[in-house]
Structure formats: C-alpha cells, structure tokens
Design an enzyme around this catalytic site. Structure first.
Site, short mmCIF file in Angstrom:
data_model
loop_
_atom_site.label_atom_id
_atom_site.label_comp_id
_atom_site.label_asym_id
_atom_site.label_seq_id
_atom_site.Cartn_x
_atom_site.Cartn_y
_atom_site.Cartn_z
N CYS A 2 0.84 -1.19 0.00
CA CYS A 2 0.00 0.00 0.00
C CYS A 2 0.88 1.24 0.00
O CYS A 2 2.09 1.16 0.13
CB CYS A 2 -0.86 0.00 1.25
N ARG A 26 1.34 1.98 -6.00
CA ARG A 26 1.64 1.00 -4.96
C ARG A 26 0.42 0.16 -4.59
O ARG A 26 0.54 -0.78 -3.80
CB ARG A 26 2.16 1.69 -3.70
N TRP A 76 -3.44 -2.02 -1.48
CA TRP A 76 -3.34 -3.25 -2.26
C TRP A 76 -3.74 -4.35 -1.29
O TRP A 76 -3.01 -4.65 -0.34
CB TRP A 76 -1.91 -3.47 -2.76
N ASN A 102 0.69 0.08 6.25
CA ASN A 102 1.19 -0.67 5.09
C ASN A 102 2.04 -1.82 5.64
O ASN A 102 2.90 -1.60 6.47
CB ASN A 102 2.06 0.23 4.20
N GLY A 103 1.74 -3.04 5.21
CA GLY A 103 2.51 -4.19 5.72
C GLY A 103 1.56 -5.32 6.06
O GLY A 103 0.37 -5.29 5.71
N GLU A 492 9.64 -13.40 -19.98
CA GLU A 492 9.20 -12.02 -19.77
C GLU A 492 8.04 -11.67 -20.70
O GLU A 492 7.08 -11.01 -20.31
CB GLU A 492 10.38 -11.05 -19.99
N LYS A 496 4.32 -10.37 -19.43
CA LYS A 496 3.65 -9.13 -19.88
C LYS A 496 2.23 -9.44 -20.35
O LYS A 496 1.27 -8.74 -20.02
CB LYS A 496 4.46 -8.47 -21.02
N GLU A 499 0.14 -10.19 -17.30
CA GLU A 499 -0.03 -9.02 -16.42
C GLU A 499 -1.09 -8.05 -16.96
O GLU A 499 -1.97 -7.61 -16.24
CB GLU A 499 1.28 -8.24 -16.32
N HIS A 515 8.49 -32.22 -24.73
CA HIS A 515 8.51 -33.14 -23.56
C HIS A 515 7.32 -32.89 -22.64
O HIS A 515 7.41 -33.11 -21.44
CB HIS A 515 9.83 -32.95 -22.79
N LYS A 613 2.85 -1.90 -8.26
CA LYS A 613 4.14 -1.67 -8.91
C LYS A 613 5.27 -2.42 -8.23
O LYS A 613 6.19 -2.94 -8.88
CB LYS A 613 4.43 -0.18 -8.97
C1 BG6 Z 1 5.63 -6.64 -9.10
C2 BG6 Z 1 5.42 -5.72 -10.31
O1 BG6 Z 1 4.83 -6.21 -8.04
O2 BG6 Z 1 6.99 -6.58 -8.67
C3 BG6 Z 1 6.34 -6.21 -11.42
O3 BG6 Z 1 4.05 -5.77 -10.71
C4 BG6 Z 1 7.79 -6.22 -10.93
O4 BG6 Z 1 6.22 -5.35 -12.54
C5 BG6 Z 1 7.96 -7.00 -9.63
O5 BG6 Z 1 8.58 -6.79 -11.92
C6 BG6 Z 1 9.32 -6.74 -9.02
O6 BG6 Z 1 9.43 -5.38 -8.71
P1 BG6 Z 1 10.84 -4.65 -8.52
O7 BG6 Z 1 10.47 -3.24 -8.20
O8 BG6 Z 1 11.54 -5.32 -7.37
O9 BG6 Z 1 11.61 -4.78 -9.80
#
Ligand code: BG6
Length: 618
Positions: A2, A26, A76, A102-103, A492, A496, A499, A515, A613
C-alpha cells in the site's frame, strides 16, 4: 503493498490527496483519508472508498479543506476483500484515534482474539484495524504520565510482521509513526506557509516513498526499521533509545506520470527505451568505445573474478532480467552464477564469505528481494544491487552497485526497467570478463548501437502487429518459445501478456516443448516464437514445425528472412542484431503484443487488476 501519506501544515488534506495520487502505483484497490481541523474535539473526520484516489477526491468533495493534520492510504488488498469497510483509515470505536498501515501483521489472529476479549467491536476483516484498538486499550489503561508515544511503542511491541503506520488522535497536534520492514520517509518543505515547523518549514510530511515529495519538499529523512517517532510543530520526537533521523537535500525531480502523446504510460515507457538505454550506458563505456566500465561496486572486477559464485536475486520482471544477465556472466566469465526468485532464495546453501549476492529491483522496495538480501548478508555474502529508484531501501541497504537510470516507471507492468536491467547486467559481465579484445570490442560496438536499434524497432509499422493481435484476440491461451538467450526472454514476454492482457500463457525453451506442454496445442493455438539469427535458429525451426504440425498459429519474431519464415502465420521483423544484445531489441515486440492486446480488450493497461508496482509485503 500500500501507499501511506501524512501531512502537517496548512491544507494538510489537499497535501495528502496529492501525495496519494503519486503513490497510487503501490496499490489501487481502495483509498481513504482522515483529517483533524484546528480546535477539533469529537471523532476524527474520515472518508474512504473502493477504487482510485480520484474517486476519493470526488467523494471527499472539499470536506477536508482547512485541516492541518491529515493521513491517507491507497490499498493493495492482502487481508480482507476489496470493500469500503476494509479500506483504510481505520478508527477506534469512539472515532478519536485513526490509523493507516502498510505491511502485514503476522500474529493478527491472536491479536483479534485479544481485542475482541477486550470488548472492542472490530469492523473490518483487516489485520491493520487491530492496531487502533490495541492502541486505544494501551491509552486507556496506561499509568499516569505516560505519553501517547510510549503507549504507541508498547502497542507496536505487540505486533509481529511488517508495518509502516501513521496515527492521528483527537487532542494530539501531530502524527505518531513507526516502521519495520515497510518503507517510510519524512519530507519537509520550505515556504511561506502559515504554520512553521522544525527548520522554519511550512509543512512536514511522511510517506511510503520519496516520489510525492518532489515539487513540494526540499529535504528528506529516511526512517530505519524499528523507528518510532512523534512528528509535530516541534519537530521529531523519539524515545530515549532511538536516534532522530537526519534530513538531507532531496535529490532528483518528480516526473509527473504524464503519458504525453501516448494513450497509456505503458506505451510511453516502451517508447522511452532508446533514451533509457542511452542513460544506463552513459559514462559506462570507455571513451575509445572499446571497454565497458561499470563502477559503483564495492568489489573490484579482479575481486569479482576471484569469487566462488555470484547470486542474482529478484522478483517478477526483474527476475527474468536476472536470468538473461546470468547467461551473460556465464558466457563472458569463468564465474559460477545463478539467478534466483527472491522468494525461493536458498541463502544458506549458496552464500558464504567468498560470494556476492546482487539484488535487482526497479523500485528497490520489493520485500521478497529485501529479505533475500538480508539472508544473504546473514550467511556471510557480500551484497550489491541494481535499482532504478534512487534512495530506495535496497539501494541504501547495499550501499554499492549501480542505478539503472530508466527514469520513473509508472505503469505497473515493467518495460524500460527490464531493458536497462539487462543492459546493466551485460555491462557488469563485460567489466568482470577477460575475453579477447576483438570479441570485447564487437560486443561493446553492439551495445553502443542498442538505443538506435531499439528506436528503429519502435518505428517498425508493417501491419504484422495487427495481424498478430487478430490471432491472439479471443485465444484461450498462448505459448511462448525461445532458445539460448531467448529462452529467459520469452518468460518475460509471457509475463507481460498475463499481467496486462490477462491471457493465460506458458513460456518454454523451444527444445522442452515436445517433452510435455506441446499437448496443449490444438487447432489455432497461438505460439509466439522468438528466433533471432543465432546458433539456435535451426533448432527453433524444428520447434516451430512441431507446433505448426499440430495446428498452432505461429507468430514469429525474428531478424532472419530465411526458410524459417515459411512456417509462420505472422512475421514480426526485428532489427538485425548480433547475438548477445538481441534480448533488448526482441523484448520490444513482446511488450507491444501484450500492450496492444490489452488495449484491444479495453483493459486498464497501466493499472492491471490485482497487481501493484512493487510489493512490500511477503
Ligand atoms: C511486481 C510488479 O509487483 O513486482 C512487477 O508488478 C515487478 O512489474 C515486480 O517486476 C518486481 O518489482 P521490482 O520493483 O523489485 O523490480
């Protein structure tokens, strides 16, 4: 994870709403604020709502104008669903104490029984609310003369887990704050505000990170774990054992999350990559253009060559960059190197005095990565980091390593940070390596041409992207394949797609598909194959044939124009690269595929559901 923000000063609530707006990356499940007006007596004024900070602003509708003490939160969800009653702030039953947190409180169940036995009416499903009832109890049962700060300290001593907490109380003209395992920073700003704070500042703020301070504060002070303070007009007050944090000049500028000509931050950040690459390479290639010189690490290249092993720890997109980076270090040095998901890091097995553990993190705040670093250090490993956010907890904890200089990344799905992480790891591999000059010069030449190559890749407009989206739109799932240096890259690509476009995806080394996972392929299943013109091309051709034979629709990402193209339904042509830098070019079409499919589906590209994020909880 958060975002929490608090402000003391004129129009504090407006400061909090502005701070929350800049912390929304966040977490954006819900938002809320509370405020105290001058001469305030009764319950504290609060407002909260599910959804975005913008929804909170319209719901607050100016009701908090004129408040001088305010705290706020953007959520969050971890404990309890996305509901108004689980949104922060949480207040005591009499409404005179209000907190944001937050936590994660790990002993929440035990504390819930405790506050219920004490007769408190618990209103939400959150762990956070328990803190306010515990504090209320401490305040109501404390010996005469004990201060709210002391009562707060004994409340905090009951908690297990991680927290960044801010508390306001009727009759108290400041904010109680505490942190452990979740970031918290103080900011103060000079100016001609009506009320003056320590150092003649117009306002004093507390925040989960420095981002909201840019443009309003000129100095910052970082709190450490176990810090507990009371901030007010008189400054920062601590208890006998805790040193008062020092303010330092706030470096850097705030980059407003403005997507400019682009409809979304994600697309803007994809197009930022040529500049971002120029920044991460800046000052790290020798003047004669023949050597990479990545400085900032505690260990010298010679000391690094003498290490037993290098561990790379990271999460999400950063982990996939670490996989590509491990490949580079393995290719260019004799070192043992391994990339680990931070949440599964076997520190006691792979750390020791002659090892180096490097954390890779865009935000520099991800809890799993932080914990992995702490475990590495506990097990005797040297620690370093690659971070994008300057002054972040991981960067300050390691005190050495390199910044990524990708610029602020606002879209939750990471793009330009990935490319800069991969480029920085290649610079590190080259800096350590003792490869022959001829080979080194060739690689450095390729690296230097990266920004231009990525620019050209971004202006590619031959309709292949649209054709590929036609294949993906409506698909139940998709499979990504790649070999060699492209094997970690397609992971990756799949991330994407999951996500932002919510399309279930599998990513596999091309040779591994037969396999098992090939069983998933049926008529029309999209297979995205990344096949640069390197030694793995012939092998990728057979992997693609195997998929095609079973009815797959092949979306081929390649710089090669040979026979392999005949097996593709759509060819996304990429810039001809040498081998080693291809991931930083080929990631562009992978990012764009996910972006355009999400956009086509009308999804919230920059704020995908259930994500944040970076996550500061385990
Ligand atoms: C997730 C993000 O919470 O954390 C991803 O949605 C990110 O995009 C991952 O790759 C790791 O975050 P960071 O800030 O440690 O690179």
């Amino acid at each position: 994870m958060c975002g929490i923000f608090g402000c003391l000063g004129a129009d504090a609530a407006a400061g909090v709403l502005n701070g929350l707006r800049k912390l929304e990356y966040r977490g954006y499940d819900s938002a809320g604020l509370a405020a105290i007006f001058p001469e305030h007596e009764g319950p504290i004024e609060t407002e909260r709502t599910t959804g975005y900070v913008a929804d909170l602003v319209s719901k607050a509708n100016g009701r908090f104008d004129g408040a001088e003490i305010s705290i706020g939160h953007t959520r969050w969800a971890t404990h309890g669903g996305v509901t108004d009653s689980n949104a922060h702030p949480h207040s005591s039953n009499d409404g005179k104490i209000t907190i944001v947190h937050n936590g994660i409180i790990e002993n929440a169940q035990e504390l819930l029984e405790r506050v219920e036995n004490l007769g408190y009416d618990v209103q939400s499903e959150t762990d956070s609310e328990l803190i306010v009832h515990l504090l209320d109890h401490e305040l109501n049962t404390q010996p005469v003369g004990r201060t709210p700060l002391e009562a707060f300290k004994s409340t905090i001593s009951l908690l297990k887990g991680s927290w960044a907490v801010a508390v306001i109380m009727t009759g108290m003209d400041g904010i109680l704050i505490a942190r452990k395992g979740a970031p918290l920073v103080l900011g103060r700003g000079s100016g001609s505000g009506t009320c003056s704070y320590q150092g003649n500042c117009s306002h004093l703020c507390v925040s989960s990170d420095v981002q909201p301070f840019y443009g309003s504060c000129s100095e910052v002070a970082y709190l450490d774990d176990d810090d507990i303070f009371y901030i007010s007009k008189n400054g920062i007050e601590g208890l006998e054992d805790s040193p008062i944090p020092e303010f330092e000049v706030l470096e850097g500028v705030y980059e407003e999350g403005d997507s400019g000509i682009f409809p979304h931050m994600m697309l803007k950040e994809i197009h930022d990559q040529p500049i971002a690459l120029t920044n991460v390479l800046g000052g790290r290639i020798s003047a004669d253009g023949t050597r990479a010189e990545l400085g900032g690490f505690k260990l010298s290249p010679k000391q690094m060559r003498g290490l037993d092993r290098i561990n790379l720890v990271a999460c999400g997109t950063a982990y996939y960059a670490a996989l590509v980076g491990a490949n580079y270090i393995r290719q260019l040095t004799e070192l043992t190197v391994e990339a680990f998901r931070a949440s599964e890091f076997p520190a006691s097995d792979v750390c020791g005095p002659n090892t180096l553990t490097i954390a890779i993190s865009q935000s520099g705040e991800t809890k799993d990565t932080l914990d992995a670093l702490q475990e590495a250090r506990k097990n005797g490993s040297e620690i370093s980091s690659f971070c994008n956010v300057i002054g972040s907890t991981i960067a300050r904890m390691t005190g050495n390593g390199a910044y990524l200089y990708a610029g602020a990344e606002f879209a939750v799905a990471s793009t330009k940070a990935f490319t800069n992480m991969t480029a920085a790891l290649l610079l590190l591999a080259l800096t350590i390596s003792e490869i022959p000059d001829k080979q080194r010069k060739k690689i450095v030449r390729e690296i230097r041409s990266l920004p231009a190559m990525v620019s050209r890749q971004l202006i590619e407009e031959d309709g292949s992207m649209e054709s590929a989206i036609e294949i993906l739109d409506g698909a139940k799932s998709a499979i990504f394949i790649g070999r060699g240096i492209s094997a970690p890259l397609v992971l990756e690509g799949a991330l994407k797609m999951m996500e932002v476009a919510y399309l279930p995806c599998l990513a596999y080394p091309g040779g591994e598909l037969k396999h098992g996972p090939i069983a998933l392929i049926e008529e029309g299943t999209p297979v995205i194959a990344v096949a640069p013109h390197d030694s793995t091309l012939p092998l990728m051709e057979s992997s693609i044939r195997e998929c095609r034979t079973r009815g797959a629709k092949i979306i081929l990402i390649t710089d090669h124009e040979g026979p392999i193209t005949q097996f593709a339904d759509v060819i996304i042509q990429t810039q001809a690269t040498g081998t080693i830098v291809s991931p930083m070019v080929n990631v562009v079409p992978l990012q764009l595929l996910a972006y355009h499919l999400a956009d086509q589906k009308g999804l919230n590209v920059d704020r995908p559901r259930n994500l944040a994020k970076s996550v500061t909880v385990v």
